[in-house]
Design an enzyme around this catalytic site. Structure first.
Site, PDB file in Angstrom:
ATOM      1  N   TYR A   1       0.866  -1.183   0.000  1.00 57.56           N
ATOM      2  CA  TYR A   1       0.000   0.000   0.000  1.00 57.56           C
ATOM      3  C   TYR A   1       0.898   1.227   0.000  1.00 57.56           C
ATOM      4  CZ  TYR A   1      -3.407   3.474   1.632  1.00 57.56           C
ATOM      5  OH  TYR A   1      -4.206   4.581   1.750  1.00 57.56           O
TER       6      TYR A   1
ATOM      7  N   ASP B   1       9.440   2.825  -0.759  1.00 62.89           N
ATOM      8  CA  ASP B   1       8.404   3.485   0.037  1.00 62.89           C
ATOM      9  C   ASP B   1       8.690   3.144   1.501  1.00 62.89           C
ATOM     10  OD1 ASP B   1       4.743   3.420   0.195  1.00 62.89           O
ATOM     11  OD2 ASP B   1       6.280   4.279   1.498  1.00 62.89           O
TER      12      ASP B   1
ATOM     13  N   LYS C   1       4.989   9.265   8.516  1.00 61.48           N
ATOM     14  CA  LYS C   1       4.831   8.730   9.869  1.00 61.48           C
ATOM     15  C   LYS C   1       5.882   9.277  10.849  1.00 61.48           C
ATOM     16  CE  LYS C   1       2.513   4.693   7.966  1.00 61.48           C
ATOM     17  NZ  LYS C   1       1.134   4.686   8.459  1.00 61.48           N
TER      18      LYS C   1
HETATM   19  P1  KE4 Z   1      -0.611   8.437   4.315  1.00 62.59           P
HETATM   20  O1  KE4 Z   1      -1.120   9.101   3.044  1.00 62.59           O
HETATM   21  O2  KE4 Z   1      -1.698   7.659   5.035  1.00 62.59           O
HETATM   22  O3  KE4 Z   1       0.118   9.421   5.220  1.00 62.59           O
HETATM   23  O4  KE4 Z   1       0.524   7.392   3.881  1.00 62.59           O
HETATM   24  C1  KE4 Z   1       0.204   6.416   2.941  1.00 62.59           C
HETATM   25  C2  KE4 Z   1       1.165   5.246   3.073  1.00 62.59           C
HETATM   26  C3  KE4 Z   1       2.182   5.129   2.148  1.00 62.59           C
HETATM   27  N1  KE4 Z   1       3.073   4.111   2.213  1.00 62.59           N
HETATM   28  C4  KE4 Z   1       2.996   3.187   3.199  1.00 62.59           C
HETATM   29  C5  KE4 Z   1       4.003   2.068   3.234  1.00 62.59           C
HETATM   30  C6  KE4 Z   1       1.973   3.261   4.184  1.00 62.59           C
HETATM   31  O5  KE4 Z   1       1.908   2.313   5.156  1.00 62.59           O
HETATM   32  C7  KE4 Z   1       1.043   4.308   4.122  1.00 62.59           C
HETATM   33  C8  KE4 Z   1      -0.095   4.452   5.122  1.00 62.59           C
HETATM   34  N2  KE4 Z   1      -0.238   3.392   6.075  1.00 62.59           N
HETATM   35  C9  KE4 Z   1      -1.572   3.200   6.570  1.00 62.59           C
HETATM   36  C10 KE4 Z   1      -1.612   1.982   7.506  1.00 62.59           C
HETATM   37  N3  KE4 Z   1      -0.851   0.889   7.104  1.00 62.59           N
HETATM   38  C11 KE4 Z   1      -2.079   4.407   7.250  1.00 62.59           C
HETATM   39  C12 KE4 Z   1      -3.300   4.192   8.107  1.00 62.59           C
HETATM   40  C13 KE4 Z   1      -4.556   4.637   7.397  1.00 62.59           C
HETATM   41  O6  KE4 Z   1      -4.675   4.453   6.156  1.00 62.59           O
HETATM   42  O7  KE4 Z   1      -5.420   5.155   8.120  1.00 62.59           O
END
Ligand code: KE4
Length: 433
Positions: free
Chosen positions: A146, A241, A269
């Protein structure tokens, strides 16, 4: 008598009247585990309290950012000092440079870095840059990874997409998804075959160097180095990523841990310390293309927000202390191994992993090297285990397709208490056929 969740129930009803699904991010909605999402009142260290007054040892940590623990005094102090000058100016501030310097200091592959406000923006922008730099349109991603919710990346995605079993997402034109090439994680042959199918057309590979959105899946030995070699041979760029793994698995992030140098890195994060901040960066010759230095446009009203920079900088500076990653790794490993030992004693199939300050577990006999295998997990057992852990005062990600996080605030006693609760949770899960 178990804990009451009445206040959260009421709050959820109100929220659903004006927020889709009552939450501002789908995976928070408890869709795959049932019951009412916990509405949180406050956090401190390794603990959070919901609005019913129930206390939990927290392993979500805002999905990774809170590596120092909730309401860390040093982070709050840095934010308060910055807030005295105001909140945002839409103009450069020196604290943005200081955070950029901290990132470049920690990651030798990152010579220049651009701050953005979310991981989605970071990956979306890195891909635009890769396409501009190579003149190619296709992007290769791995099933179950993701990278945020930009159109071309919501293909075969993990995290909330996998949690809710959404096949991609309506509203994304076929023209966008046609440019996304998919391959199974940990499968170099499939990547080589993709390059053979689209010779000279793949701009980049984007990969989670540790896959944290389909459970926690480690790269097989040689996988990441193999991606590096294939990209070099095919003239494509390698994007790591590290939104989740960045400053989470090692001082040098996953690229330092596994000794593979990506061309571009996405961060989020931890680098925001709990505030909305993310970043993408990498080779000078690539980052020089980013506007206004170059012609690849990307912008953001609150990019580099000083208060978010203060939280991120305070966090990264603390992570530069000696022994930090040994401590995080020991906590996560103690938890993962403890769960594994309990599962073997009770006789329930469980696969656990840990790397640095992140860990995963799956009700699955193993091995789990890719998304297809991850999807074979026993979700009903996960649901039973999850609800017993909540009742026992342990907060885990409400999805079988996520990863858990420890912080520097988690103590050995926290781990011990968690394993006591987990024994009952695993016994209950074992009774689910
Ligand atoms: P954000 O757009 O949510 O800040 O980041 C996206 C993203 C990109 N790359 C990786 C490897 C990620 O894990 C994420 C976002 N992670 C999720 C949970 N695994 C965020 C939680 C959510 O979607 O509410």
């Amino acid at each position: 008598m178990g804990p009451s969740f009445q206040a959260s129930r009421e709050a959820f009803k109100s929220a659903k009247r004006c927020i889709p699904g009552g939450v501002n991010s789908p995976v928070r909605g408890f869709g795959s585990v049932g019951g009412t999402p916990l509405f949180i009142e406050r956090g401190k260290g390794s603990r959070i309290w919901d609005i019913d007054g129930n206390e939990y040892i927290d392993y979500v940590g805002s999905w990774g950012p809170l590596i120092l623990g909730h309401a860390d005094p040093g982070v709050l102090k840095a934010m308060r000092e910055t807030l005295k000058q105001g909140t945002s100016f839409g103009a450069p501030t020196e604290i943005e440079t200081r955070l950029a310097q901290a990132i470049c200091r920690a990651l030798p592959s990152v010579k220049r870095v651009r701050m953005v406000s979310s991981g989605t923006e970071a990956t979306m922008s890195a891909i635009r840059l890769a396409r501009a730099a190579t003149g190619r349109d296709r992007v290769l991603k791995f099933d179950g990874c993701y990278h945020g919710h930009s159109d071309g990346l919501l293909v075969g995605a993990g995290s909330g997409v996998a949690t809710l079993g959404i096949p991609g997402s309506p509203g994304i034109p076929a023209a966008m998804t046609e440019l996304t090439v998919q391959a199974p994680y940990n499968n170099l042959e499939a990547v080589a075959a993709a390059f053979a199918s689209w010779p000279g057309e793949i701009a980049c590979i984007i990969v989670e160097p540790v896959a944290g959105n389909m459970g926690c899946i480690l790269p097989r030995p040689g996988f990441l180095k193999g991606l590096r070699a294939l990209c070099d041979a095919e003239g494509a760029l390698l994007i790591f990523d590290e939104v989740m793994t960045g400053f989470r698995v090692a001082a040098g992030s996953a690229q330092g841990l596994y000794g593979v140098r990506p061309d571009l890195t996405c961060l989020g994060k931890v680098v925001g310390g709990g505030m909305p901040a993310a970043a993408y960066g990498g080779r000078n010759d690539l980052m020089r293309r980013v506007a206004p230095a170059g012609d690849v446009y990307q912008a953001g009203t609150l990019s580099g927000n000083p208060v978010a920079m203060a939280a991120g900088l305070a966090t990264l500076e603390r992570l530069e202390a000696p022994g930090v990653y040994e401590r995080l790794g020991a906590r996560a490993q103690a938890l993962a191994q403890g769960l594994q030992t309990l599962a073997e004693e009770i006789g329930v199939e469980l696969t656990t992993t840990s790397v640095g300050g992140m860990f995963g577990f799956s009700f699955h006999p193993g091995p789990i090297d890719c998304f297809t295998q991850a999807q074979e997990n026993h979700e009903a057992r996960f649901r039973r285990f999850f609800s017993r852990m909540i009742e026992g005062g342990v907060n885990l990600a409400p999805s079988a397709y996520e990863t858990g996080f420890v912080s520097l605030a988690h103590t050995q006693a926290d781990i011990g208490r968690t394993l006591e609760v987990a024994r009952k949770g695993l016994e209950a899960a074992a009774r689910v056929r």
